[in-house]
Design a protein around this motif. Sequence first.
Motif, short mmCIF file in Angstrom:
data_model
loop_
_atom_site.label_atom_id
_atom_site.label_comp_id
_atom_site.label_asym_id
_atom_site.label_seq_id
_atom_site.Cartn_x
_atom_site.Cartn_y
_atom_site.Cartn_z
N LEU A 118 -74.62 -43.34 -129.97
CA LEU A 118 -73.53 -43.23 -130.95
C LEU A 118 -72.84 -44.59 -131.11
O LEU A 118 -72.60 -45.05 -132.24
N ASP A 119 -72.55 -45.24 -129.98
CA ASP A 119 -71.88 -46.54 -130.04
C ASP A 119 -72.74 -47.56 -130.77
O ASP A 119 -72.24 -48.38 -131.54
N GLN A 120 -74.06 -47.49 -130.53
CA GLN A 120 -74.97 -48.43 -131.18
C GLN A 120 -74.96 -48.23 -132.70
O GLN A 120 -74.92 -49.18 -133.47
N ILE A 121 -74.99 -46.94 -133.15
CA ILE A 121 -74.96 -46.66 -134.59
C ILE A 121 -73.68 -47.23 -135.21
O ILE A 121 -73.71 -47.85 -136.27
N LEU A 122 -72.56 -47.06 -134.52
CA LEU A 122 -71.29 -47.56 -135.06
C LEU A 122 -71.31 -49.09 -135.13
O LEU A 122 -70.83 -49.67 -136.10
N ARG A 123 -71.92 -49.73 -134.11
CA ARG A 123 -72.03 -51.20 -134.15
C ARG A 123 -72.93 -51.64 -135.31
O ARG A 123 -72.64 -52.61 -135.99
N ASP A 124 -74.03 -50.89 -135.53
CA ASP A 124 -74.96 -51.23 -136.62
C ASP A 124 -74.27 -51.09 -137.97
O ASP A 124 -74.50 -51.89 -138.89
N ALA A 146 -84.54 -41.16 -131.25
CA ALA A 146 -84.82 -42.60 -131.26
C ALA A 146 -83.99 -43.24 -132.35
O ALA A 146 -83.67 -42.60 -133.36
N LEU A 147 -83.64 -44.50 -132.15
CA LEU A 147 -83.02 -45.32 -133.19
C LEU A 147 -84.09 -46.26 -133.70
O LEU A 147 -84.69 -47.01 -132.92
N ILE A 148 -84.34 -46.20 -135.02
CA ILE A 148 -85.45 -46.98 -135.56
C ILE A 148 -84.93 -47.97 -136.60
O ILE A 148 -84.23 -47.59 -137.54
N ALA A 172 -82.23 -45.80 -138.74
CA ALA A 172 -82.40 -44.35 -138.86
C ALA A 172 -82.37 -43.74 -137.47
O ALA A 172 -82.90 -44.32 -136.52
N LEU A 173 -81.74 -42.57 -137.37
CA LEU A 173 -81.76 -41.78 -136.14
C LEU A 173 -82.80 -40.68 -136.34
O LEU A 173 -82.69 -39.89 -137.27
#
Lengths: 236, 115
Positions: A6-12, A31-33, A20-21
């Motif tokens: 979740l933190d990674q998506i917000l940073r992205d 996975a985060l792609i 994409a999740l």
Amino acid sequence: MKTSMLDQILRDQEAKTPVALATELATGDQALIYYDSATGSLANNPEIVAAARQAIQDDKNGTVKLDAGEIYFQTFNPPLRMLIVGAVHIAQPLSRMASVVGYDVTVVDPRQSFASPERFPGISLNHEWPDDGLRELDIDRRTAVVTLTHDPKLDDPALGVALRSDAFYIGSLGSRGTHAGRTERLKGEGFTEAEISRIKGPVGLNIGAISPAEIAVSILGEVTDCLHAKEKKAAA
Amino acid sequence: MAPSDVNQGSQDDDVLQEAANWLKAGKKVALATVVSSWGSSPRPPGSQLAVSEDSTFVGSVSGGCIEGAVVTEALEVMESGESKVLEYGVTDELAWEVGLACGGKVKVFVEAVQE
């Protein structure tokens, strides 16, 4: 989902990096792609990675049946953009409303007293001449362009750049007469009638808008209509 | 009917941000996401609802028709840690069942956000 994901998506999202999740619905494995890498338990499945990259490209969320099972893809693309040429009165409510709808808004106007942070708090401002400004901002198919100065020396160069781009919406403020004159001038610059017909003018949906805020509503309505035109056609 | 996977004009960014804020405050959090929808259901795939352990929620997965039921499921998921797929369809008004009055159908994935 792992907190770290979740933190990674917000940073992205902050960095405007498309991602994409992927989620296997039966197990919750994820996975985060990215276009150039992938992390997470599903990241070693080439079929899933390829489908995720396609989803980012298409800007589409949805569930796909793959050999690995039912996989849901959620895409996180940078926000759609709206480039407003002319820091006039209508641009003030339009920039605020478009921000609420989720657009990343930039107002382009070389007149610094018009395009001032006091008049446009929190909105990105570009003080280049409109054609230079728009070229700098690199219009793509996820960008709407609206010209509001109704001054040919500011609007025309901007429209020239917009017409050579993939912008999904091009709108230009002005009466029927103003628009007819503009059409003639653009023809003189070598644009065809078909190319010029991409410009919405008079700008906005015909909802009887009078005040600047109402005109902003009519423009934002038309932009939304153009954004979803393909899906509307498919559903009809 | 084909699943509608409409281009999301805007993501529900603030939903994920709020979920992250709750986690930082030491609260348990679950996330519900529309993963497919059919017919006239009001929210497309990608629509999200975040729920905290005190039942506070932000975002939506329908026009308000199934949020109550999804919040209840989300509270269970954040306890068990096991994700779940829920399906909701047309409301049977006589049975007072939870459903969608619009006649649409949605599939919702519910997961805990955890270490």
